[in-house]
Design a protein around this motif. Structure first.
Motif, mmCIF file in Angstrom:
data_model
loop_
_atom_site.group_PDB
_atom_site.id
_atom_site.type_symbol
_atom_site.label_atom_id
_atom_site.label_comp_id
_atom_site.label_asym_id
_atom_site.label_seq_id
_atom_site.Cartn_x
_atom_site.Cartn_y
_atom_site.Cartn_z
ATOM 1 N N TRP A 59 0.856 -1.189 0.000
ATOM 2 C CA TRP A 59 0.000 0.000 0.000
ATOM 3 C C TRP A 59 0.891 1.238 0.000
ATOM 4 O O TRP A 59 1.661 1.477 0.934
ATOM 5 C CB TRP A 59 -0.884 -0.024 1.244
ATOM 6 C CG TRP A 59 -1.878 1.085 1.341
ATOM 7 C CD1 TRP A 59 -1.777 2.209 2.094
ATOM 8 C CD2 TRP A 59 -3.146 1.158 0.694
ATOM 9 N NE1 TRP A 59 -2.899 2.984 1.953
ATOM 10 C CE2 TRP A 59 -3.759 2.360 1.099
ATOM 11 C CE3 TRP A 59 -3.832 0.317 -0.184
ATOM 12 C CZ2 TRP A 59 -5.012 2.758 0.655
ATOM 13 C CZ3 TRP A 59 -5.079 0.698 -0.625
ATOM 14 C CH2 TRP A 59 -5.661 1.907 -0.213
ATOM 15 N N LYS A 60 0.797 2.036 -1.043
ATOM 16 C CA LYS A 60 1.663 3.205 -1.159
ATOM 17 C C LYS A 60 1.006 4.245 -2.055
ATOM 18 O O LYS A 60 -0.010 3.982 -2.712
ATOM 19 C CB LYS A 60 3.022 2.801 -1.726
ATOM 20 C CG LYS A 60 2.947 2.162 -3.109
ATOM 21 C CD LYS A 60 4.330 1.724 -3.575
ATOM 22 C CE LYS A 60 4.257 1.078 -4.969
ATOM 23 N NZ LYS A 60 5.592 0.650 -5.426
ATOM 24 N N ALA A 61 1.623 5.448 -2.075
ATOM 25 C CA ALA A 61 1.089 6.526 -2.896
ATOM 26 C C ALA A 61 1.170 6.149 -4.368
ATOM 27 O O ALA A 61 2.142 5.515 -4.821
ATOM 28 C CB ALA A 61 1.866 7.815 -2.630
ATOM 29 N N ARG A 119 3.374 13.035 -6.390
ATOM 30 C CA ARG A 119 2.543 14.199 -6.116
ATOM 31 C C ARG A 119 1.066 13.836 -5.984
ATOM 32 O O ARG A 119 0.213 14.706 -6.063
ATOM 33 C CB ARG A 119 2.731 15.229 -7.229
ATOM 34 C CG ARG A 119 4.149 15.773 -7.312
ATOM 35 C CD ARG A 119 4.253 16.861 -8.364
ATOM 36 N NE ARG A 119 5.603 17.406 -8.437
ATOM 37 C CZ ARG A 119 5.972 18.386 -9.266
ATOM 38 N NH1 ARG A 119 5.076 18.932 -10.088
ATOM 39 N NH2 ARG A 119 7.218 18.824 -9.261
ATOM 40 N N ASN A 120 0.787 12.601 -5.751
ATOM 41 C CA ASN A 120 -0.597 12.132 -5.672
ATOM 42 C C ASN A 120 -0.889 11.662 -4.256
ATOM 43 O O ASN A 120 -0.145 10.858 -3.694
ATOM 44 C CB ASN A 120 -0.817 10.982 -6.672
ATOM 45 C CG ASN A 120 -2.282 10.728 -6.937
ATOM 46 O OD1 ASN A 120 -3.126 10.951 -6.076
ATOM 47 N ND2 ASN A 120 -2.584 10.250 -8.138
ATOM 48 N N ARG A 121 -1.980 12.150 -3.671
ATOM 49 C CA ARG A 121 -2.346 11.747 -2.313
ATOM 50 C C ARG A 121 -3.185 10.481 -2.302
ATOM 51 O O ARG A 121 -3.537 9.985 -1.240
ATOM 52 C CB ARG A 121 -3.098 12.877 -1.616
ATOM 53 C CG ARG A 121 -2.257 14.135 -1.425
ATOM 54 C CD ARG A 121 -2.995 15.181 -0.628
ATOM 55 N NE ARG A 121 -3.233 14.733 0.728
ATOM 56 C CZ ARG A 121 -3.891 15.440 1.636
ATOM 57 N NH1 ARG A 121 -4.390 16.618 1.303
ATOM 58 N NH2 ARG A 121 -4.068 14.977 2.857
ATOM 59 N N ASN A 122 -3.530 9.962 -3.471
ATOM 60 C CA ASN A 122 -4.229 8.684 -3.533
ATOM 61 C C ASN A 122 -3.238 7.550 -3.257
ATOM 62 O O ASN A 122 -2.084 7.584 -3.697
ATOM 63 C CB ASN A 122 -4.863 8.473 -4.909
ATOM 64 C CG ASN A 122 -6.033 9.407 -5.146
ATOM 65 O OD1 ASN A 122 -6.707 9.800 -4.213
ATOM 66 N ND2 ASN A 122 -6.263 9.767 -6.392
ATOM 67 N N TYR A 123 -3.721 6.558 -2.527
ATOM 68 C CA TYR A 123 -2.911 5.385 -2.219
ATOM 69 C C TYR A 123 -3.555 4.164 -2.857
ATOM 70 O O TYR A 123 -4.769 4.141 -3.096
ATOM 71 C CB TYR A 123 -2.782 5.196 -0.707
ATOM 72 C CG TYR A 123 -1.695 6.037 -0.085
ATOM 73 C CD1 TYR A 123 -0.585 5.439 0.502
ATOM 74 C CD2 TYR A 123 -1.767 7.424 -0.094
ATOM 75 C CE1 TYR A 123 0.419 6.204 1.072
ATOM 76 C CE2 TYR A 123 -0.766 8.197 0.463
ATOM 77 C CZ TYR A 123 0.323 7.577 1.045
ATOM 78 O OH TYR A 123 1.340 8.331 1.591
ATOM 79 N N GLU A 124 -2.739 3.155 -3.088
ATOM 80 C CA GLU A 124 -3.265 1.966 -3.747
ATOM 81 C C GLU A 124 -2.326 0.784 -3.559
ATOM 82 O O GLU A 124 -1.154 0.933 -3.192
ATOM 83 C CB GLU A 124 -3.440 2.230 -5.242
ATOM 84 C CG GLU A 124 -2.134 2.523 -5.953
ATOM 85 C CD GLU A 124 -2.302 2.854 -7.423
ATOM 86 O OE1 GLU A 124 -1.360 2.591 -8.201
ATOM 87 O OE2 GLU A 124 -3.380 3.371 -7.797
ATOM 88 N N CYS A 125 -2.875 -0.386 -3.799
ATOM 89 C CA CYS A 125 -2.080 -1.590 -4.019
ATOM 90 C C CYS A 125 -2.719 -2.295 -5.206
ATOM 91 O O CYS A 125 -3.915 -2.128 -5.463
ATOM 92 C CB CYS A 125 -2.053 -2.489 -2.779
ATOM 93 S SG CYS A 125 -3.647 -3.214 -2.328
ATOM 94 N N TYR A 126 -1.948 -3.066 -5.947
ATOM 95 C CA TYR A 126 -2.506 -3.683 -7.147
ATOM 96 C C TYR A 126 -1.786 -4.990 -7.473
ATOM 97 O O TYR A 126 -0.690 -5.275 -6.963
ATOM 98 C CB TYR A 126 -2.426 -2.722 -8.337
ATOM 99 C CG TYR A 126 -1.018 -2.341 -8.738
ATOM 100 C CD1 TYR A 126 -0.290 -3.096 -9.653
ATOM 101 C CD2 TYR A 126 -0.404 -1.217 -8.168
ATOM 102 C CE1 TYR A 126 1.003 -2.752 -10.001
ATOM 103 C CE2 TYR A 126 0.884 -0.873 -8.507
ATOM 104 C CZ TYR A 126 1.577 -1.644 -9.431
ATOM 105 O OH TYR A 126 2.869 -1.310 -9.752
#
Length: 275
Positions: A108-110, A114-121
């Motif tokens: 789980w990371k940005a 410059r994006n405040r959305n986080y994700e894992c994929y």
């Protein structure tokens, strides 16, 4: 009558009037009878006693006020789900659960610097032609810097099936983990449709789940799971149970600590339905 008689009457009248005035004056200043005074005061006190009793009566004590502990407790996330739809699992938690099941999810990371959305994929291409994949699996869990999930999406192209046309267990396991860890039992029956590769579109109590074929391909399927507040009452309840209202103020630079706090809050609530 002679002039001497007329002069005698005024001379007699003046002393008589003076004597009468002196008598009246002494009557006004005569000593007061103590017995009569006491009797008069007693009557006055008797007449005033009811009002005095009312004025000087001690106020009756108010009953003790007991404040319910539910008015001072921080709302419990597991109880909040009775009033609104919310995630009872964090992004890092569900990504970790998929990794434990053998799906190679990223950390789980940005999404970018410059994006405040986080994700894992997770993405796995099994077969491709010269232009595009013809068999692949893609999963993304998207959220924010404190671990709250915004949406989960997946796409499978050319999925493997068994002799009955059912989705291969290895791929179905991905959707089972996602749905069960979300702790939304009313979406559990969607797994049967996904296993049969049948279209399903649910929108229930502020959340949605879809599993549908691509319009341009019979062998490509899209999955989405997320929250959608649809009424003013749900929006008000969501604001009341918001972690921003009850938890410590978050800052972008305190992401690790916030992750731990979020996981502690949701672990107990989702432990019974994430197996």
């Amino acid at each position: 009558m002679s002039n001497h008689g007329w002069l005698l009457w005024p001379a007699l009248l003046i002393p008589i009037l003076l004597l009468a005035s002196i008598v009246a004056y002494y009557r006004e200043i005569r000593p007061v009878d103590p017995a009569g005074l006491l009797e008069h005061q007693s009557l006055n006190k008797t007449a005033q006693s009811p009002r005095t009793a009312l004025d000087t009566a001690a106020p009756s004590p108010l009953p003790p006020i007991t404040v319910s502990r539910h008015l001072t407790e921080v709302p419990k996330l597991e109880l909040a789900s009775q009033f609104l739809r919310r995630w009872l699992v964090s992004g890092p938690n569900i990504c970790g659960g998929l990794r434990e099941a053998g799906i190679e999810m990223s950390e789980w990371k940005a999404a970018s610097m410059r994006n405040r959305n986080y994700e894992c994929y997770f993405q796995r291409i099994y077969e491709r032609d010269e232009v595009r994949p013809i068999s692949s699996t893609f999963v993304k869990v998207r959220g924010n810097e404190i671990g709250e999930i915004l949406e989960i999406r997946a796409k499978i192209i050319g999925p493997k099936t068994d002799a009955q046309g059912h989705l291969a267990p290895a791929v179905l396991r991905i959707f089972e983990i996602i749905v069960k860890r979300a702790c939304w039992p009313d979406f559990g029956d969607a797994l049967t449709s996904i296993q049969n590769l049948s279209d399903v579109e649910y929108e229930r109590f502020g959340a949605y789940l879809t599993f549908t074929r691509d319009a341009g391909s019979e062998n490509s399927f899209n999955f989405a799971l997320g929250i959608k507040s649809t009424s003013a009452s749900q929006m008000r309840t969501k604001a009341y149970f918001s972690t921003d209202r009850w938890l410590v103020t978050r800052t972008p630079r305190s992401v690790p600590a916030n992750f731990g706090l979020m996981d502690r809050l949701v672990t107990s609530a989702s432990a019974n339905c994430a197996q």
